[in-house]
Design an enzyme around this catalytic site. Structure first.
Site, PDB file in Angstrom:
ATOM      1  N   CYS A 136       0.876  -1.196   0.541  1.00 38.62           N
ATOM      2  CA  CYS A 136      -0.083   0.133  -0.061  1.00 38.62           C
ATOM      3  C   CYS A 136       0.624   1.500   0.223  1.00 38.62           C
ATOM      4  O   CYS A 136       1.409   1.618  -1.213  1.00 38.62           O
ATOM      5  CB  CYS A 136      -1.541   0.182   0.717  1.00 38.62           C
ATOM      6  SG  CYS A 136      -2.369   0.955   0.985  1.00 38.62           S
TER       7      CYS A 136
ATOM      8  N   HIS B 198      -3.564  -5.327   0.357  1.00 36.60           N
ATOM      9  CA  HIS B 198      -2.866  -5.659   1.629  1.00 36.60           C
ATOM     10  C   HIS B 198      -3.009  -7.482   1.324  1.00 36.60           C
ATOM     11  O   HIS B 198      -4.206  -7.732   2.005  1.00 36.60           O
ATOM     12  CB  HIS B 198      -3.468  -5.244   3.190  1.00 36.60           C
ATOM     13  CG  HIS B 198      -3.795  -3.632   3.365  1.00 36.60           C
ATOM     14  ND1 HIS B 198      -2.630  -3.617   3.945  1.00 36.60           N
ATOM     15  CD2 HIS B 198      -3.864  -2.229   2.633  1.00 36.60           C
ATOM     16  CE1 HIS B 198      -2.618  -1.599   4.111  1.00 36.60           C
ATOM     17  NE2 HIS B 198      -3.808  -1.378   3.328  1.00 36.60           N
TER      18      HIS B 198
ATOM     19  N   GLU C  30      -2.248  -9.176   3.577  1.00 33.69           N
ATOM     20  CA  GLU C  30      -2.248 -10.100   5.107  1.00 33.69           C
ATOM     21  C   GLU C  30      -3.208  -9.855   5.861  1.00 33.69           C
ATOM     22  O   GLU C  30      -4.355 -10.167   6.708  1.00 33.69           O
ATOM     23  CB  GLU C  30      -1.514  -8.576   6.191  1.00 33.69           C
ATOM     24  CG  GLU C  30      -1.946  -7.397   6.770  1.00 33.69           C
ATOM     25  CD  GLU C  30      -1.785  -6.339   5.531  1.00 33.69           C
ATOM     26  OE1 GLU C  30      -2.086  -5.007   5.906  1.00 33.69           O
ATOM     27  OE2 GLU C  30      -0.835  -6.451   4.835  1.00 33.69           O
TER      28      GLU C  30
END
EC number: 4.3.2.10
Length: 218
Positions: free
Chosen positions: A82, A197, A199
């Site tokens: 990001c 993202h 994660e």
């Protein structure tokens, strides 16, 4: 620190979800704000929360910027997430909250050529938040970060800024369309970056983190 993946802490957000994600993918990651840890890392991740200007100011003052650029130059695997992707480029339009000027660019790390600007739309809500698709380019289908990641995988975004069309099209590994078509994945040599993202991106995101761990292991 052999095999360690350093998640760079520039004091702009919670990094532990990235650390947990990398460790769940089989890596050995920890967060650090120390340039010395970056200098010794087997791989580096620069995650993203906050404004481009604030992040660059802290990283320059702390010595993190020089350590990151030096480590990339040494061939160490690097992943920007990001804002961490944005900071790789020459310049960004995102200023700190208190800035009153108009139109000035903020200098980035300059590892990749091109710019990052605000998404503009009269029809769609900005910021772009939620699940969207990452469409692999021909370059992306050869990218080690996207091994076994399906074309059009759903991944999680939260951003108001994105790369512009002045970046080198040859480094674009994935694209997403929201307000405009932008690079949601890039790859050049040992440098990887994603706008989304991983994660927070379920199975596809875990696959991407696992692939980065494999790259870090050589």
């Amino acid at each position: 620190m052999r095999g360690d993946i350093v998640v760079v802490n520039y004091h702009k957000g919670n990094l532990q979800s990235v650390v947990r994600g990398v460790n769940a993918a089989g890596g050995h990651a920890f967060a650090s704000d120390e340039p010395a840890d970056i200098d010794r890392a087997a791989a580096v991740i620069l995650p993203g929360v906050g404004a481009f200007e604030d992040a660059m100011a802290y990283m320059r003052q702390s010595g993190q910027a020089d350590a990151i650029v030096g480590r990339i130059g040494a061939g160490v695997p690097f992943l920007g997430i990001c804002l961490g992707l944005h900071l790789l480029f020459q310049r960004g339009a995102e200023r700190s909250a208190g800035h009153r000027g108009n139109g000035e660019w903020v200098g980035g790390l300059g590892v990749l050529e091109g710019s990052v600007a605000r998404l503009e739309s009269s029809r769609l809500k900005v910021p772009h938040v939620g699940w969207d698709q990452a469409h692999l380019t021909e370059h992306g289908r050869r990218c080690p970060l996207f091994v076994d990641v399906p074309e059009g995988a759903n991944v999680y975004f939260t951003h108001s800024y994105a790369t512009t069309d002045d970046i080198d099209g040859g480094i674009v590994a994935a694209t997403t369309h929201y307000a405009c078509s932008f690079a949601s994945g890039v790859w050049k040599d040992n440098v990887f970056g994603v706008q989304f993202h991983p994660e927070k991106s379920s199975h596809a995101g875990m696959r991407i983190l696992s692939n980065f761990v494999n790259v870090a292991r050589g």
